[in-house]
Scaffold this motif. Structure first.
Motif, short mmCIF file in Angstrom:
data_model
loop_
_atom_site.label_atom_id
_atom_site.label_comp_id
_atom_site.label_asym_id
_atom_site.label_seq_id
_atom_site.Cartn_x
_atom_site.Cartn_y
_atom_site.Cartn_z
N UNK A 20 8.13 7.49 7.16
CA UNK A 20 7.87 8.58 6.23
C UNK A 20 8.00 8.06 4.80
N UNK A 21 6.99 8.31 4.00
CA UNK A 21 6.92 7.73 2.65
C UNK A 21 6.97 8.80 1.57
N UNK A 22 7.55 8.42 0.44
CA UNK A 22 7.57 9.30 -0.73
C UNK A 22 7.69 8.47 -1.99
N UNK A 71 -1.89 7.94 -0.22
CA UNK A 71 -3.25 7.73 0.28
C UNK A 71 -4.05 6.72 -0.53
N UNK A 72 -3.39 6.05 -1.48
CA UNK A 72 -4.06 5.00 -2.24
C UNK A 72 -3.63 3.61 -1.83
N UNK A 73 -2.67 3.51 -0.92
CA UNK A 73 -2.05 2.22 -0.62
C UNK A 73 -2.22 1.78 0.83
N UNK A 74 -2.45 0.48 0.99
CA UNK A 74 -2.33 -0.13 2.31
C UNK A 74 -0.87 -0.09 2.74
N UNK A 122 -2.32 10.79 6.28
CA UNK A 122 -2.13 10.89 4.83
C UNK A 122 -1.60 12.26 4.42
N UNK A 123 -1.93 13.27 5.20
CA UNK A 123 -1.41 14.60 4.90
C UNK A 123 0.10 14.69 5.10
N UNK A 124 0.60 13.93 6.04
CA UNK A 124 2.04 13.91 6.32
C UNK A 124 2.74 12.73 5.64
#
Length: 116
Positions: free
Chosen positions: A23-25, A30-33, A74-76
């Motif tokens: 989980x990312x923050x 959505x711009x990153x590999x 990407x939504x999550x």
């Protein structure tokens, strides 16, 4: 502040499956590999799989091709690693990684142990 939180590791028998999540923050997800790495005791950290920002391009280490699948939602703001047909040599701490504004960011890792 970039945060990556891995989960889903554990003890599994050879031939079993696990699904890891990251989980990312703190950045434009959505711009990153995104990438999964692993590190076994006494060995260097190695790339397991990566996925482009849209999910359209994936890459795998030869050792996991055909057994592991990387995906993202990407939504999550989450990236996944589905691991099937696990082998003892897959035992390692698995890390999520992203490059953001010139810095490499790692999660805290999740332990995967494959043993009977």
């Amino acid at each position: 502040q970039v945060q990556l939180v891995e989960s889903g590791g554990g003890l599994v028998q050879p031939g079993g499956s696990l699904r890891l999540s990251c989980a990312a923050s703190g950045f434009t997800f959505d711009s990153r590999t995104m990438s999964w790495y692993r590190q076994a005791p006494g060995l260097e950290r190695e790339l397991v799989a990566s996925i482009s920002n849209s999910g359209g391009i994936t890459n795998y280490a030869d050792s996991v091709k055909g057994r592991f699948t990387i995906s993202r939602d990407n939504g999550k703001r989450t990236v996944y690693l589905q691991m099937n047909s696990l082998k003892p040599e897959d035992t390692a701490v698995y890390y999520c990684k992203v490059l953001w504004r010139g810095f490499v960011n790692w999660g805290q890792g999740t332990q995967v142990t494959v043993s009977s």
